[in-house]
Design an enzyme around this catalytic site. Structure first.
Site, short mmCIF file in Angstrom:
data_model
loop_
_atom_site.label_atom_id
_atom_site.label_comp_id
_atom_site.label_asym_id
_atom_site.label_seq_id
_atom_site.Cartn_x
_atom_site.Cartn_y
_atom_site.Cartn_z
N LYS A 168 0.86 -1.18 0.00
CA LYS A 168 0.00 0.00 0.00
C LYS A 168 0.90 1.23 0.00
CE LYS A 168 -1.58 2.87 2.84
NZ LYS A 168 -1.44 4.11 2.04
N SER B 156 5.07 7.28 10.27
CA SER B 156 5.10 7.97 11.55
C SER B 156 5.06 7.00 12.72
CB SER B 156 3.93 8.94 11.64
OG SER B 156 2.75 8.21 11.85
N VAL C 183 1.36 6.09 13.73
CA VAL C 183 0.71 5.03 12.92
C VAL C 183 1.39 3.69 13.20
CG1 VAL C 183 0.25 4.23 10.57
CG2 VAL C 183 -0.09 6.64 11.14
N GLU D 88 9.67 1.02 10.69
CA GLU D 88 10.73 2.02 10.54
C GLU D 88 10.04 3.35 10.73
OE1 GLU D 88 12.57 4.82 9.22
OE2 GLU D 88 12.65 3.95 7.19
N CYS E 196 13.43 10.37 7.47
CA CYS E 196 13.43 10.01 8.90
C CYS E 196 14.82 10.12 9.49
CB CYS E 196 12.94 8.58 9.07
SG CYS E 196 11.29 8.36 8.46
N GLU F 75 9.94 15.66 15.29
CA GLU F 75 10.56 15.55 13.97
C GLU F 75 10.05 16.69 13.08
OE1 GLU F 75 9.46 11.92 11.95
OE2 GLU F 75 11.53 11.63 11.29
C1 SIN Z 1 13.33 7.31 5.44
O1 SIN Z 1 13.28 8.52 5.50
O2 SIN Z 1 12.44 6.64 5.96
C2 SIN Z 1 14.42 6.56 4.73
C3 SIN Z 1 15.66 7.30 4.57
C4 SIN Z 1 16.77 6.49 3.96
O3 SIN Z 1 16.57 5.35 3.54
O4 SIN Z 1 17.89 6.99 3.94
#
Ligand code: SIN
Length: 527
Positions: free
Chosen positions: A222, A276, A279, A297, A331, A428
């Site tokens: 998804k 996030s 979630v 992740e 992230c 974040e």
């Molecule tokens: C992400 O922002 O979730 C992945 C970043 C990355 O793979 O470097």
């Protein structure tokens, strides 16, 4: 003029059309909303068959069962570039059945056969890299060059796991009695639900689907409703590569319904998610009822620590890369830049000079290195964080407001004298804001860095080898960059500590997330 360009684009699409049946121009080219730039960009696709406006269920391109659609917009212009099906429970249930029914045959293929399909998929992604990058820029906004980088990064996971498919070894355990033999088999976990974000429309899919398919799992992806076109194009290439119908399905639209269907199904044995923390927690809780394997992740709050003894150029280059990649929307982006007192002014000046040179604009324009944010809500959040920081004593060194381009653009920003109480330090940011936090000692820096529930990535800049080791070991993070701002790679484990997630993606460890261990005891061998 607009109409002429539109017509030309469509003619070209029709002439090149490989999958004419699934290509419906009206799904893509809404002349009311689409700028001539976007039309010209779409017309630049070398293989127009990669434009898909339907979901993929059991190898068939399908609409939502009630005919509802969602718009896909270019965040740089607001243009509608496509309408894709707004799918929900029924379509997802069918995708699950299809993945379930295909699991037996796909998992029974030899590792070498699966590996060859993945290798072919990799080759097709690489040979279509310009088209995939164009789709990424159009629907996600990142500059074309960066999008090309994502395609290479994303493709690398498929190549890596095509190779790993052949290296899923079990164990033979020395038995506890002479008439027994003990084995450990590694077997695919089954049907996987992969929920992926908009910030890496390709790479976050391949990082999950690569290892899943390699070991014999089948998948329902998804993608984000913001960025389904790259996912659909990648899935089309997977079909062309010989990955069998039903092994890879793509559904999108009503996220809560799709999520519920994946969570409630006893046939789905694994949920993998990038997105996030909020979630992720819901998915983890929702997986409890059917006791699914889960990898998450989630969000980060990456500290980037610049010590007095850092090489200034290396620290500026590394912080710039760690902060402003994808306009701050990753992230692992540096969320807080901790700078030791002795180098603070020098570093702030040098970073400011570097950030001043970042050209902001539509990612399709040559020379642009900072694209838009994904939507206006993202800009509002950045605005709120900057206002909060300045109201609590931070000073704006650079930027600090919406960009004159308007809409989804925010000026690359540097804030000085930030402290740990401000929102920019606690949450974040996911935007192009570099908050500088002064500190005095190494101990203080480690304390500030670890003072968060997140634990994904951290960066340190120092010329001292003992300090590199000491601080790397003390940081409560899953990834640490030492004198490097860009550390993600398919060959190393990616994942977080604390509330940044569970499990690892990429590397030899990434495949374990899709495997179940089975202990086999063969007894009475001397009977
Ligand atoms: C992400 O922002 O979730 C992945 C970043 C990355 O793979 O470097």
């Amino acid at each position: 003029m607009q109409r002429v360009a539109l017509h030309a684009a469509m003619q070209r699409v029709a002439l090149q059309g490989r999958h004419l049946l699934s290509f419906s121009p009206s799904r893509f080219l809404s002349s009311h909303h689409m700028s001539t730039d976007a039309q010209a960009a779409i017309a630049r696709l070398r293989d127009s068959g990669l434009l898909k406006s339907k979901g993929l269920v059991g190898g068939k391109w399908v609409d939502s069962y009630d005919g509802k659609t969602v718009q896909v917009q270019n965040p740089a212009t607001g243009d509608v570039i496509a309408n894709v099906p707004c799918m929900g429970k029924r379509e997802t249930d069918d995708a699950i059945s299809s993945a379930y029914n295909t699991f037996y045959s796909w998992s029974k293929r030899t590792a070498s056969e699966r590996s060859k399909c993945l290798r072919k998929w990799y080759d097709l992604i690489v040979s279509h890299k310009e088209d995939l990058a164009l789709l990424i820029t159009l629907e996600q906004g990142k500059p074309l060059k960066e999008a090309l980088g994502e395609v290479s990064y994303g493709a690398a996971f498929i190549e890596f796991f095509a190779e790993e498919a052949k290296r899923i070894y079990g164990d033979i355990i020395p038995p506890t009695s002479s008439d027994r033999r003990l084995f450990v088999l590694k077997q695919p976990v089954g049907v996987v639900g992969a929920i992926t974000p908009w910030n890496f429309p390709l790479a976050m899919i391949t990082r999950k689907v690569g290892p899943a398919l390699a070991c014999g799992c089948t998948v329902i992806v998804k993608p984000s409703e913001y960025t389904p076109l790259t996912a659909l194009a990648a899935a089309d290439l997977a079909l062309q590569a010989g990955i069998p119908p039903g092994a890879l399905n793509v559904v999108m639209g009503n996220a809560p319904d799709i999520g519920d269907s994946l969570l409630q199904s006893t046939q789905v044995r694994k949920i993998t998610f990038t997105g996030s923390t909020a979630v992720g927690k819901k998915l983890m809780a929702g997986s409890a009822n059917t006791v699914k394997k889960v990898s998450l992740e989630l969000g980060g709050n990456a500290p980037c620590i610049v010590f007095d003894d850092a090489d200034l150029d290396v620290a500026v280059k590394g912080s710039l890369a760690a902060k402003f990649r994808n306009s701050g929307q990753t992230c692992v982006c540096a969320n807080r830049i901790l700078v030791q007192e002795g180098i603070y002014d020098e570093f702030a000046n040098a970073l400011t000079k570097a950030v001043q040179n970042l050209q902001v604009g539509n990612g399709l324009v040559e020379g642009v290195v900072q694209g838009p944010l994904i939507n206006e809500a993202a800009v509002e959040k950045v605005e709120k964080f900057v206002n909060d920081a300045t109201s609590k004593g931070a000073n704006v060194i650079l930027g600090g407001k919406r960009h004159s381009l308007g809409m989804t653009f925010y000026e690359p920003t540097i804030l000085g004298n930030v402290n740990s109480e401000m929102l920019v330090s606690r949450e974040e940011v996911f935007g192009p804001v570099a908050p500088l936090l002064p500190f005095k000692t190494e101990e203080e820096a480690i304390k500030i860095a670890n003072d968060t529930n997140a634990g994904l990535a951290a960066y340190i800049f120092t010329k001292s080898i003992p300090r590199s080791w000491r601080v790397s070991e003390a940081l409560e993070y899953g990834l640490v960059g030492v004198n490097e701002g860009l550390i993600s790679t398919e060959v190393a484990p990616f994942g977080g500590a604390k509330q940044s997630g569970l499990g690892r993606e990429g590397s030899k460890y990434g495949i374990d997330e899709y495997l179940e261990l089975k202990y086999v005891c063969m007894g009475n061998l001397e009977a």
